[in-house]
Every structure is written in structure tokens, then in C-alpha cells.
Design an enzyme around this catalytic site. Structure first.
Site, PDB file in Angstrom:
ATOM      1  N   ASP A 156      11.406  49.840 -28.791  1.00 42.99           N
ATOM      2  CA  ASP A 156      10.579  49.840 -30.012  1.00 42.99           C
ATOM      3  C   ASP A 156      11.409  50.121 -31.264  1.00 42.99           C
ATOM      4  O   ASP A 156      10.859  50.475 -32.317  1.00 42.99           O
ATOM      5  CB  ASP A 156       9.400  50.813 -29.932  1.00 42.99           C
ATOM      6  CG  ASP A 156       8.381  50.547 -31.033  1.00 42.99           C
ATOM      7  OD1 ASP A 156       8.253  49.391 -31.458  1.00 42.99           O
ATOM      8  OD2 ASP A 156       7.726  51.499 -31.497  1.00 42.99           O
ATOM      9  N   ASN A 211       6.731  53.457 -38.555  1.00 44.10           N
ATOM     10  CA  ASN A 211       5.616  54.392 -38.763  1.00 44.10           C
ATOM     11  C   ASN A 211       5.695  55.672 -37.943  1.00 44.10           C
ATOM     12  O   ASN A 211       4.680  56.345 -37.774  1.00 44.10           O
ATOM     13  CB  ASN A 211       4.260  53.708 -38.498  1.00 44.10           C
ATOM     14  CG  ASN A 211       4.086  52.492 -39.370  1.00 44.10           C
ATOM     15  OD1 ASN A 211       4.338  52.570 -40.568  1.00 44.10           O
ATOM     16  ND2 ASN A 211       3.708  51.371 -38.797  1.00 44.10           N
TER      17      ASN A 211
END
Ligand code: 0GY
Length: 290
Positions: free
Chosen positions: A245, A250
Site C-alpha cells: 500500500d 491518508n
């Protein structure tokens, strides 16, 4: 870049675990660079740039051979940054695009030539304005003809409502980040069991055992997430994928050390045959054999 947007880890640890040759990081992103590939006007966050070159540097440092690059919401349905990264990767990456309902077969074929093998439907409300189901079903019909599959990002409380829709999809469906379980409730909780049952009863559903940093309550060792990933790998060995990822969009609490994420692999996939499936055979089948 948003004021509270954390940049990726500048110097991750070299992992002790060495992935097998050919291993695929099956969930990562590129952002921008904004000067060349501006972010979408309708985006919900503005990240710092995370270039293809940086991604490939990390791939090599972590001991991976290949990537699956997922179009992130901040680039909307303009896949130019993704296509640029795929071209730079030569044959060492495949892509997951986000497309509009009216995309033509010709445009999809161009994406296929660039290395795209899937589309992503994002149902996370803080990231996108969700379209009506017909939009996604129409895209699904078109991409099925190319042998692509669908990647879905959702949050656990929305699973129940989305199941009837997901069951209508005509391809393999990969659910990101284990469907984002509430790990504080434990693996035996009704929420996670619902997800496990869904996989059990629906053979075309796959999942990514990724993102412990987003799910963990205990913090950066992410031990509380291990039982969730391990259960999925054990029960659905040939339907699981793994990814970093990177660059972790965020994340607000902290930025994960990508080396540490790699060192979790033997904990979630303790058997050699599980790691072979997770890191090579499964992504090979889904992204590189077609
Ligand atoms: C992820 C998670 C996130 C972001 C996106 O498309 C995106 O912007 O996927 C998130 O904010 O949870 O998989 O990268």
C-alpha cells in the site's frame, strides 16, 4: 499537499524476510508528479508526489520483483500517471485503473496494452462520490470481455449492503484490505465472520491481506492484525494477494516502515506453499498470465 498528509517513510528498514524471486507487491500507488500529472479536481485529498522511480527503488530494496499499481482516487479517472508508471516498469508491473462508464472498448484495449488488467470500484465515502450501481455494472460488462477482474474497496459496515451488488459482478472480485475489519472485535466477531462466510460461499471473491497499519489498534507492530490475515491465507490460500500500500495515502497516526510490513509476511503465511501462492502464483494468474 494537504497540511496533514504524511509523506512516505524516507528510509525503511531492510527486511529480514527475503521474498522469493518473482514476488509481487500487489497493492501500491503512484502519485503525480503533480507538475506532469495533475490531481483530479474532484479529489478528496491532495497527496505529496510519489513517483514511479521511487516505487521501483522501494521494490528492489524490499526484495520484490514486480508491482501491481492501483489507480488512487486523487487521480480520478485520468489514468495517465498509472500508464506512465507501467511503461517505465517495462514488463515488471500491471495496473488497476479507474474508468468512466462511457469508456470505449478501444480505450480499454489501449489500457490493456499498457498493462492494465482490472478496474477498481471504490465504495469508501470519504474518498469518492459513489455512482449508482448501473454505472459499475455497465463497466463490469465491458471489462469482462477483456478477461479483466474487479477490485473493490469498501469498509466493513457497508459489506452487507453491497453483497447483492457484488454477487452480480461477472468476474473475479478482489476486496482490498480484508474488507477493513474492526480488529478490536477479534477474528471471531460477527463482522469478520460475515466476510469469511462471504468468501467461503462465493468462489470468485479474493482478498488482499494488506494494510495492517490502517487496521491496527495496538500500533506499529500490528500484532493485532496478524490473526485476521493468517486466517484468510490459511482458508483461502489461492485467493489472497499481498501488498505494501505504498505510499500509504491518508495515514494520519504514523507512517509505516515498509521493511517491517515485509517482515510480517512469514507471520501471516507461515508455510512456504502459502507464501508461494500469496506472492507469486496468485498475482501471476490474475495479472501476468493474461
Ligand atoms: C488505499 C487506501 C486509501 C486510499 C485510496 O484510492 C485511494 O485514494 O485507496 C485510503 O485512504 O484508505 O488503498 O490506498
Amino acid at each position: 499537499m494537504d497540511k496533514d498528509f504524511l509523506p512516505f517513510h524516507p528510509n525503511p528498514t531492510k527486511p529480514s524476510y527475503v521474498p522469493p524471486k518473482g514476488a509481487v507487491d500487489a497493492h501500491c500507488h503512484v502519485f503525480g508528479p503533480a507538475a506532469k500529472f495533475p490531481y483530479a479536481p474532484q479529489r478528496k485529498y491532495t497527496p505529496g508526489d510519489a513517483s514511479a522511480e521511487k516505487l521501483f527503488e522501494l521494490r528492489d530494496f524490499l526484495g520484490f520483483s514486480r508491482n501491481v499499481i492501483v489507480q488512487a482516487s486523487c487521480h480520478g479517472t485520468n489514468n495517465d500517471a498509472l500508464v506512465d508508471a507501467l511503461e517505465k516498469a517495462k514488463d515488471l508491473a500491471r495496473g488497476v485503473a479507474v474508468v468512466d462508464r462511457d469508456i470505449s472498448i478501444e480505450q480499454l484495449k489501449n489500457l490493456h496494452r499498457a498493462g492494465v488488467r482490472a478496474v477498481r470500484f471504490n465504495f469508501v465515502k470519504r474518498l469518492v462520490d459513489i455512482a449508482p450501481p448501473e454505472t459499475y455494472l455497465s463497466i463490469a460488462k465491458k471489462i469482462a470481455e477483456l478477461g479483466w477482474h474487479i477490485v473493490i474497496y469498501l469498509e466493513a459496515p457497508d459489506l452487507e449492503e453491497l453483497i447483492p451488488f457484488i454477487k452480480q459482478l461477472p468476474t473475479i472480485v478482489v476486496i482490498d484490505h480484508m474488507g477493513r475489519p474492526d480488529v478490536s472485535k477479534g477474528v471471531a466477531s460477527p463482522g469478520f465472520m460475515r466476510f469469511v462466510d462471504f468468501l467461503d460461499n462465493t468462489p470468485n471473491i479474493w482478498t488482499k491481506v494488506s494494510c495492517p497499519e490502517r487496521l491496527s489498534i495496538t500500533g506499529p507492530t500490528y500484532e493485532d492484525v496478524v490473526p485476521f490475515s493468517k486466517l484468510l491465507v490459511e482458508n483461502f490460500t489461492d485467493r489472497t494477494l499481498w501488498g505494501t500500500d505504498w505510499p500509504h495515502p491518508n495515514m494520519k497516526s504514523h507512517m509505516p516502515d515498509d521493511g517491517h510490513l515485509v517482515d510480517m509476511i512469514p507471520k501471516i503465511a507461515p508455510e512456504q506453499k502459502q507464501r508461494q501462492a500469496l506472492l507469486i502464483d496468485n498475482p501471476q494468474r490474475l495479472y501476468f498470465d493474461i
